[in-house]
Design a protein around this motif. Structure first.
Motif, PDB file in Angstrom:
ATOM      1  N   PHE A 138     -70.064  55.505  27.368  1.00 27.28           N
ATOM      2  CA  PHE A 138     -69.457  56.808  27.080  1.00 27.28           C
ATOM      3  C   PHE A 138     -67.980  56.810  27.487  1.00 27.28           C
ATOM      4  CE2 PHE A 138     -73.954  57.508  27.974  1.00 27.28           C
ATOM      5  CZ  PHE A 138     -74.358  58.222  26.857  1.00 27.28           C
ATOM      6  N   ASN A 139     -67.110  57.156  26.541  1.00 26.78           N
ATOM      7  CA  ASN A 139     -65.686  57.279  26.851  1.00 26.78           C
ATOM      8  C   ASN A 139     -65.454  58.532  27.694  1.00 26.78           C
ATOM      9  OD1 ASN A 139     -65.223  55.078  25.226  1.00 26.78           O
ATOM     10  ND2 ASN A 139     -64.677  56.297  23.434  1.00 26.78           N
ATOM     11  N   VAL A 140     -64.735  58.391  28.792  1.00 25.61           N
ATOM     12  CA  VAL A 140     -64.492  59.560  29.638  1.00 25.61           C
ATOM     13  C   VAL A 140     -63.011  59.758  29.973  1.00 25.61           C
ATOM     14  CG1 VAL A 140     -66.780  59.737  30.675  1.00 25.61           C
ATOM     15  CG2 VAL A 140     -65.121  58.170  31.664  1.00 25.61           C
ATOM     16  N   ILE A 141     -62.212  58.693  29.978  1.00 22.98           N
ATOM     17  CA  ILE A 141     -60.770  58.819  30.215  1.00 22.98           C
ATOM     18  C   ILE A 141     -60.042  57.986  29.167  1.00 22.98           C
ATOM     19  CG2 ILE A 141     -58.843  58.357  31.791  1.00 22.98           C
ATOM     20  CD1 ILE A 141     -60.715  58.734  34.113  1.00 22.98           C
ATOM     21  N   LYS A 142     -59.033  58.575  28.572  1.00 20.49           N
ATOM     22  CA  LYS A 142     -58.285  57.905  27.499  1.00 20.49           C
ATOM     23  C   LYS A 142     -56.921  57.455  27.991  1.00 20.49           C
ATOM     24  CE  LYS A 142     -59.082  57.937  23.480  1.00 20.49           C
ATOM     25  NZ  LYS A 142     -59.834  56.972  22.660  1.00 20.49           N
ATOM     26  N   GLY A 143     -56.561  56.210  27.609  1.00 22.86           N
ATOM     27  CA  GLY A 143     -55.233  55.679  27.887  1.00 22.86           C
ATOM     28  C   GLY A 143     -54.636  55.120  26.615  1.00 22.86           C
ATOM     29  N   GLY A 144     -53.809  54.095  26.748  1.00 27.70           N
ATOM     30  CA  GLY A 144     -53.203  53.480  25.574  1.00 27.70           C
ATOM     31  C   GLY A 144     -52.138  54.348  24.939  1.00 27.70           C
TER      32      GLY A 144
END
Length: 236
Positions: free
Chosen positions: A98-104
């Motif tokens: 599950f994705n919980v924090i986005k970067g990039g």
């Protein structure tokens, strides 16, 4: 995906993949996937077949369609079909990530890595997996809001938090560890990373791009911390 890109996707299916599929009557999953990659797309890089001509989303979706058709053609359930061509007769449920924090490059924070994910390992059912995910997600929101303020809990298109004030990868991992502790799931959930190193890795120099923001943020101790913490959780 914009209108122009969508037109290209439809054209690739209608003009390239569709006619080739009808002409060759490919129903075996592995044969068809290799046919799409090696004969219809043909693009490669240092890591293998890269799907640049037709696009990874087109190839993936068509592969899924063939998978569903193959199961129906053989009159078996889809999950049984995939275990057959994977030569795995033991039916198990994969652990969702599950994705919980986005970067990039998507959010306006300074995280070089694209996605921080959680994997609820060891749960006895999918219901248990989802329960852990939901609880961690909501406690993570509280942790982020307490540290950075309410505006920091805005989410990206996948529902993961795009906290603008996170400065480095280690900081994102600390947020996750705090959320684990609040839910009582420490050592019951491991951290997964979708690094997408192509955004900060120079293919010519094979090193971190000096012009990238990742040059100052992707330090060796950050990578070591992530690896060690995930390993520690997995062992427990």
């Amino acid at each position: 995906m914009n209108h122009y890109q969508l037109k290209n996707v439809v054209a690739n299916v209608n003009k390239i993949i569709g006619p080739a599929l009808i002409e060759n009557d490919l129903i075996e999953q592995t044969v068809f996937d290799n046919f799409m990659l090696q004969q219809l797309d043909e693009t490669q890089n240092d890591w293998g077949w890269c799907k640049q001509k037709l696009g990874v989303n087109v190839i993936f979706v068509v592969s899924l369609i063939i998978y569903q058709v193959g199961a129906k053609f053989k009159n078996i359930t889809p999950y049984k079909h995939i275990t057959n061509f994977a030569s795995n007769q033991k039916l198990i449920l994969s652990v969702p990530a599950f994705n919980v924090i986005k970067g990039g490059s998507h959010p306006r924070n300074k995280l070089a890595m694209l996605e921080f994910m959680i994997l609820p390992v060891g749960a006895s059912s999918f219901k248990g997996v989802k329960k852990r995910d939901v609880e961690v997600y909501h406690h993570l929101q509280t942790v982020i809001e307490k540290k950075y303020g309410q505006n920091a809990t805005n989410v990206c298109n996948k529902g993961d938090f795009a906290a603008p004030n996170i400065q480095e990868n280690k900081e994102g991992l600390e947020l996750l560890r705090n959320a684990f502790a609040k839910t009582g799931y420490t050592y019951k959930i491991i951290i997964g990373m979708n690094v997408v190193a192509s955004e900060f890795y120079g293919p010519l120099t094979r090193s971190v791009n000096e012009s990238s923001r990742a040059q100052k943020l992707c330090k060796l101790q950050a990578f070591g911390y992530e690896h060690a913490y995930a390993h520690e959780c997995r062992l427990r």
